[in-house]
Scaffold this motif. Sequence first.
Motif, PDB file in Angstrom:
ATOM      1  N   LEU A 201       0.820  -1.212   0.000  1.00 32.65           N
ATOM      2  CA  LEU A 201       0.000   0.000   0.000  1.00 32.65           C
ATOM      3  C   LEU A 201       0.853   1.261   0.000  1.00 32.65           C
ATOM      4  CD1 LEU A 201      -2.862  -0.989   2.479  1.00 32.65           C
ATOM      5  CD2 LEU A 201      -2.948  -0.931  -0.011  1.00 32.65           C
ATOM      6  N   ALA A 202       1.990   1.216   0.718  1.00 27.62           N
ATOM      7  CA  ALA A 202       2.879   2.373   0.750  1.00 27.62           C
ATOM      8  C   ALA A 202       3.467   2.646  -0.633  1.00 27.62           C
ATOM      9  CB  ALA A 202       3.999   2.146   1.761  1.00 27.62           C
ATOM     10  N   PHE A 203       3.872   1.592  -1.308  1.00 28.75           N
ATOM     11  CA  PHE A 203       4.410   1.752  -2.657  1.00 28.75           C
ATOM     12  C   PHE A 203       3.315   2.209  -3.624  1.00 28.75           C
ATOM     13  CE2 PHE A 203       7.788  -0.962  -0.947  1.00 28.75           C
ATOM     14  CZ  PHE A 203       8.914  -0.316  -1.445  1.00 28.75           C
ATOM     15  N   ASN A 204       2.116   1.665  -3.454  1.00 32.64           N
ATOM     16  CA  ASN A 204       0.997   2.114  -4.294  1.00 32.64           C
ATOM     17  C   ASN A 204       0.745   3.609  -4.127  1.00 32.64           C
ATOM     18  OD1 ASN A 204       0.638  -0.489  -5.155  1.00 32.64           O
ATOM     19  ND2 ASN A 204      -1.175  -0.885  -3.919  1.00 32.64           N
ATOM     20  N   SER A 205       0.820   4.081  -2.880  1.00 34.77           N
ATOM     21  CA  SER A 205       0.593   5.497  -2.602  1.00 34.77           C
ATOM     22  C   SER A 205       1.652   6.360  -3.279  1.00 34.77           C
ATOM     23  CB  SER A 205       0.618   5.741  -1.087  1.00 34.77           C
ATOM     24  OG  SER A 205      -0.407   5.012  -0.439  1.00 34.77           O
ATOM     25  N   ALA A 206       2.910   5.930  -3.197  1.00 38.90           N
ATOM     26  CA  ALA A 206       3.997   6.692  -3.819  1.00 38.90           C
ATOM     27  C   ALA A 206       3.835   6.734  -5.336  1.00 38.90           C
ATOM     28  CB  ALA A 206       5.339   6.065  -3.448  1.00 38.90           C
ATOM     29  N   LEU A 207       3.559   5.583  -5.920  1.00 43.11           N
ATOM     30  CA  LEU A 207       3.432   5.495  -7.373  1.00 43.11           C
ATOM     31  C   LEU A 207       2.234   6.301  -7.871  1.00 43.11           C
ATOM     32  CD1 LEU A 207       4.911   4.152  -9.695  1.00 43.11           C
ATOM     33  CD2 LEU A 207       3.445   2.158  -9.424  1.00 43.11           C
ATOM     34  N   SER A 208       1.114   6.186  -7.170  1.00 51.39           N
ATOM     35  CA  SER A 208      -0.092   6.902  -7.567  1.00 51.39           C
ATOM     36  C   SER A 208       0.097   8.410  -7.473  1.00 51.39           C
ATOM     37  CB  SER A 208      -1.274   6.463  -6.697  1.00 51.39           C
ATOM     38  OG  SER A 208      -2.440   7.173  -7.020  1.00 51.39           O
ATOM     39  N   GLY A 209       0.741   8.862  -6.397  1.00 50.16           N
ATOM     40  CA  GLY A 209       0.963  10.294  -6.207  1.00 50.16           C
ATOM     41  C   GLY A 209       1.797  10.910  -7.309  1.00 50.16           C
ATOM     42  N   ILE A 210       2.821  10.178  -7.753  1.00 51.18           N
ATOM     43  CA  ILE A 210       3.699  10.689  -8.809  1.00 51.18           C
ATOM     44  C   ILE A 210       2.995  10.677 -10.152  1.00 51.18           C
ATOM     45  CG2 ILE A 210       5.794  10.141 -10.124  1.00 51.18           C
ATOM     46  CD1 ILE A 210       7.022   9.243  -7.434  1.00 51.18           C
ATOM     47  N   LEU A 211       2.282   9.595 -10.433  1.00 53.14           N
ATOM     48  CA  LEU A 211       1.614   9.467 -11.726  1.00 53.14           C
ATOM     49  C   LEU A 211       0.475  10.470 -11.884  1.00 53.14           C
ATOM     50  CD1 LEU A 211       1.539   5.593 -12.174  1.00 53.14           C
ATOM     51  CD2 LEU A 211       3.010   7.237 -13.316  1.00 53.14           C
ATOM     52  N   ASP A 212      -0.102  10.945 -10.769  1.00 62.10           N
ATOM     53  CA  ASP A 212      -1.148  11.962 -10.853  1.00 62.10           C
ATOM     54  C   ASP A 212      -0.634  13.228 -11.543  1.00 62.10           C
ATOM     55  OD1 ASP A 212      -3.051  10.391  -9.699  1.00 62.10           O
ATOM     56  OD2 ASP A 212      -2.843  11.227  -7.695  1.00 62.10           O
ATOM     57  N   HIS A 213       0.712  13.425 -11.509  1.00 62.09           N
ATOM     58  CA  HIS A 213       1.326  14.576 -12.168  1.00 62.09           C
ATOM     59  C   HIS A 213       1.890  14.215 -13.530  1.00 62.09           C
ATOM     60  CE1 HIS A 213       1.195  17.432  -8.792  1.00 62.09           C
ATOM     61  NE2 HIS A 213       1.412  16.401  -8.019  1.00 62.09           N
ATOM     62  N   GLY A 214       1.824  12.940 -13.904  1.00 61.16           N
ATOM     63  CA  GLY A 214       2.342  12.527 -15.204  1.00 61.16           C
ATOM     64  C   GLY A 214       3.843  12.387 -15.265  1.00 61.16           C
ATOM     65  N   PHE A 215       4.513  12.262 -14.095  1.00 62.86           N
ATOM     66  CA  PHE A 215       5.969  12.130 -14.074  1.00 62.86           C
ATOM     67  C   PHE A 215       6.344  10.654 -14.129  1.00 62.86           C
ATOM     68  CE2 PHE A 215       5.266  16.345 -12.493  1.00 62.86           C
ATOM     69  CZ  PHE A 215       6.325  17.082 -13.006  1.00 62.86           C
ATOM     70  N   ALA A 216       6.499  10.173 -15.368  1.00 58.29           N
ATOM     71  CA  ALA A 216       6.727   8.742 -15.564  1.00 58.29           C
ATOM     72  C   ALA A 216       8.115   8.314 -15.111  1.00 58.29           C
ATOM     73  CB  ALA A 216       6.514   8.389 -17.034  1.00 58.29           C
ATOM     74  N   ARG A 217       9.119   9.145 -15.367  1.00 59.64           N
ATOM     75  CA  ARG A 217      10.491   8.746 -15.031  1.00 59.64           C
ATOM     76  C   ARG A 217      10.658   8.522 -13.534  1.00 59.64           C
ATOM     77  NH1 ARG A 217      15.009  12.182 -17.934  1.00 59.64           N
ATOM     78  NH2 ARG A 217      13.826  11.246 -19.652  1.00 59.64           N
ATOM     79  N   GLU A 218      10.076   9.424 -12.742  1.00 57.05           N
ATOM     80  CA  GLU A 218      10.143   9.249 -11.286  1.00 57.05           C
ATOM     81  C   GLU A 218       9.367   8.008 -10.862  1.00 57.05           C
ATOM     82  OE1 GLU A 218       9.476  11.950 -12.869  1.00 57.05           O
ATOM     83  OE2 GLU A 218      10.845  13.539 -12.206  1.00 57.05           O
ATOM     84  N   ASP A 234      -1.199  -6.012  -5.713  1.00 56.93           N
ATOM     85  CA  ASP A 234      -2.657  -6.091  -5.674  1.00 56.93           C
ATOM     86  C   ASP A 234      -3.221  -5.336  -6.883  1.00 56.93           C
ATOM     87  OD1 ASP A 234      -2.362  -3.415  -5.097  1.00 56.93           O
ATOM     88  OD2 ASP A 234      -3.028  -3.571  -3.017  1.00 56.93           O
ATOM     89  N   SER A 235      -4.532  -5.225  -6.952  1.00 58.50           N
ATOM     90  CA  SER A 235      -5.155  -4.598  -8.120  1.00 58.50           C
ATOM     91  C   SER A 235      -4.735  -3.137  -8.267  1.00 58.50           C
ATOM     92  CB  SER A 235      -6.679  -4.696  -8.025  1.00 58.50           C
ATOM     93  OG  SER A 235      -7.148  -4.063  -6.849  1.00 58.50           O
ATOM     94  N   SER A 236      -4.552  -2.429  -7.147  1.00 59.47           N
ATOM     95  CA  SER A 236      -4.135  -1.027  -7.212  1.00 59.47           C
ATOM     96  C   SER A 236      -2.739  -0.899  -7.809  1.00 59.47           C
ATOM     97  CB  SER A 236      -4.158  -0.397  -5.814  1.00 59.47           C
ATOM     98  OG  SER A 236      -5.470  -0.378  -5.297  1.00 59.47           O
ATOM     99  N   THR A 237      -1.868  -1.861  -7.476  1.00 54.62           N
ATOM    100  CA  THR A 237      -0.511  -1.843  -8.039  1.00 54.62           C
ATOM    101  C   THR A 237      -0.568  -2.004  -9.548  1.00 54.62           C
ATOM    102  OG1 THR A 237       0.166  -3.017  -6.028  1.00 54.62           O
ATOM    103  CG2 THR A 237       1.810  -2.766  -7.765  1.00 54.62           C
ATOM    104  N   TYR A 238      -1.354  -2.979  -9.998  1.00 56.21           N
ATOM    105  CA  TYR A 238      -1.467  -3.214 -11.438  1.00 56.21           C
ATOM    106  C   TYR A 238      -2.012  -1.973 -12.150  1.00 56.21           C
ATOM    107  CZ  TYR A 238      -0.397  -8.216 -11.245  1.00 56.21           C
ATOM    108  OH  TYR A 238       0.235  -9.413 -11.102  1.00 56.21           O
ATOM    109  N   VAL A 239      -2.989  -1.320 -11.534  1.00 53.86           N
ATOM    110  CA  VAL A 239      -3.562  -0.115 -12.137  1.00 53.86           C
ATOM    111  C   VAL A 239      -2.489   0.969 -12.278  1.00 53.86           C
ATOM    112  CG1 VAL A 239      -5.139   1.816 -11.717  1.00 53.86           C
ATOM    113  CG2 VAL A 239      -5.945  -0.530 -11.443  1.00 53.86           C
ATOM    114  N   SER A 240      -1.694   1.171 -11.218  1.00 51.88           N
ATOM    115  CA  SER A 240      -0.654   2.207 -11.252  1.00 51.88           C
ATOM    116  C   SER A 240       0.424   1.873 -12.278  1.00 51.88           C
ATOM    117  CB  SER A 240      -0.027   2.369  -9.862  1.00 51.88           C
ATOM    118  OG  SER A 240      -0.958   2.875  -8.938  1.00 51.88           O
ATOM    119  N   VAL A 241       0.824   0.601 -12.338  1.00 51.10           N
ATOM    120  CA  VAL A 241       1.876   0.212 -13.281  1.00 51.10           C
ATOM    121  C   VAL A 241       1.369   0.334 -14.719  1.00 51.10           C
ATOM    122  CG1 VAL A 241       3.386  -1.667 -14.022  1.00 51.10           C
ATOM    123  CG2 VAL A 241       2.991  -1.282 -11.596  1.00 51.10           C
ATOM    124  N   LEU A 242       0.103   0.005 -14.958  1.00 50.10           N
ATOM    125  CA  LEU A 242      -0.466   0.183 -16.297  1.00 50.10           C
ATOM    126  C   LEU A 242      -0.513   1.665 -16.673  1.00 50.10           C
ATOM    127  CD1 LEU A 242      -3.381  -2.420 -16.244  1.00 50.10           C
ATOM    128  CD2 LEU A 242      -1.407  -2.455 -17.777  1.00 50.10           C
TER     129      LEU A 242
END
Length: 708
Positions: A201-218, A234-242
């Motif tokens: 969940l912590a990693f999902n939060s980090a990934l989601s927060g960055i992607l909300d700004h469109g910063f793919a490299r980070e 989990d499903s949230s991880t897959y969504v963020s990675v996609l």
Amino acid sequence: MSALSVVGRRLAKEIRPSLFDTNPVLPSLERANKLLKLCADSSNLRVGESIHAQLIIRDQASRAENLFQANSLINLYSKCGKVIRARKLFDIMTERDVISWNSIMWVYLHSGFESEVLKMFKSMFFSGEPMPNEYIATVVLGSCSVGRSIEEGKQCHGYVLKAGLLSHEFVQNALVYMYSRCLRVEEAIRLLDEFPHPGVLAFNSALSGILDHGFAREGTDILRRMAQEDLRWDSSTYVSVLRLCSNLRDLKSGLQIHGHMLRDGLERDIVTNGVMINMYAKCGKIEYAQRIFDGSMTRNVVLWTSVMDAYYQNKCFEEVMNLLTKMDLEGVSPNEFTFSILLNSTADLSLLRHGDVLHGRIVKSGFKNHVMVGNALINMYSKSGSLGDAEKVFSRTTYRDIITWNMMICGYSHHGMGKEALKTFSNMLISREIPNYITFSGVLCACSHSGLLQEGLYCFNRLMKQFGVEPGLEHYTCIVALLSKAGMFAKAEHLLRTAPVEFDTVAWRVLLNACYVRRNYSLGKRVAEFVVEMDPKDVATYTLLSNIHAKLKEWEGVAKVRSLMRDRQVKKEPGVSWIEIRNVTHVFVSEDSQHPEIRRIYAKVREILSKIRPLGYSPDVAGVCHDVEEEQKEDNLSYHSEKLAVAYGLMKTPERSPLHIFKNLRICDDCHSAMKLISSLSSRVIIIRDAARFHHFRDGECSCGDYW
């Protein structure tokens, strides 16, 4: 039967014998609290208000000993979106616990008042009432994330450490998301390193927060760190990675992730399917996106909008319009996002009548006041040639964001109305909206179309610096156009060779076209040769170079250009014009012979040309790229596609009604001169959109002022 109706029946069954009978047996406070919770969870405001009314009658709504009941009422109004009522209840409470504070903060956060959350947090901290706990900290961190308030977020982080709340996993997640959302990626990764066992969940939060700004490299940094922990996704991880694959346009990785989902037997829901559709669309695999959509068990408005957006991203605008019909057949109603995509597709197809129908449906559906819908309407009317309707939508818009202003400025720009664009830009600054990169692109383009040299240079040299906007390729190209159209060829060429950007063929072609229009043929030849070396496949440059040779009657040069095009397999795109009459689009090519009424159209063209000759029309045969007799050259000019379209429009539309013509190439000098006279002869407004801009012909004049 819907879930809401089931809840409603249950509430009616629970309440009717106890609250609404003539001689009611009033339920216990515990029972009333359960009913209030049921109303809150189902957002059943009407029944909740009835319970509240009964509590007021019984004088049990505001007693100090009924703290739990007051919290239940705040929870009810919070979840029903009644912020003011919830706050009034909170203010009259004589005693509050941590649940009271958490409830009112939660409603502020989810109603878009994140600054109020921070104020409430400070009030709670200094009030001497119960100290904030882990739930309060999570809400406050959430408000910092939404508002990107990094300094307040750091202060809350300090409180979390001091109060010993960091051991709670959801607090860890909120902290990581806050730093990621505020683009403090290093701090987010450092936190993940400091946590003894960071969960998925912590990693999902980090990934989601960055992607909300469109910063793919980070995002790839977070994903790499996540892989080191060997966590089960989990499903949230897959969504963020996609989403990450979408931003990177990484089809190979996207296919691998899709394969992992199938292998792990992950159940695909609407969110997952929507993200997968978007990923395949961004990677250009529209057929894969369609398969995901076709295989979805549940297809609600979100999924329909996702697949429409997939086709829109891949410029399949007609298919977007076809999907609306299929969507209607399944009984799914469009929302504001759907209408926005449909309007933008209509804009790119220049289907004004379809746009009018969509506008009527939007008004009927109650979406006309949504900002994104208003922006799409302005875009649709501007690109479809009805600038007056775009102005009406803009003037009636109650709330304008930066996109609204940009749409209107760019609309004026495309129609060659530079002064109107500058006036709108001035009003934008008065309203304290900060201009961005696109704003200045529209303003400078408007100046170049209208010959506003001093105003354009002032915006470029002064205002862009003042607002901290770094000039890009589009801005420099507009300045090249501004200088070259003003006849300042040396300065334009110098800018092309010295500016700190890498110019493309478009910028050089702007200079070339100005050389052709202003008859600086020697420079034009030199520029054309340079552009051909830069891009041997640029057909527009060959065409302009051939036209220059034709103007000079250098027929050997014309033949040489054509031979070069044959050798390099460069084919000139035929001129095509189209006009929509009674919801049918009629397409014409130069010297057309396919239209069923072509003989009558040719006769109408000859009639029109014979009538405008006494008004001063003289065929511009100098631009005909063929060494043939003058009479043959005049025939070639007579049946250009835009003349055929205008003739057909005059035949088939009511007198004095405007004509909207669209053309894939730039309008030629001869047709431009003819259209001015035809507008005067027919007392019509003729609006032609060519490859560069709109031309409004009215009473023998063109909106471009012959500056094009």
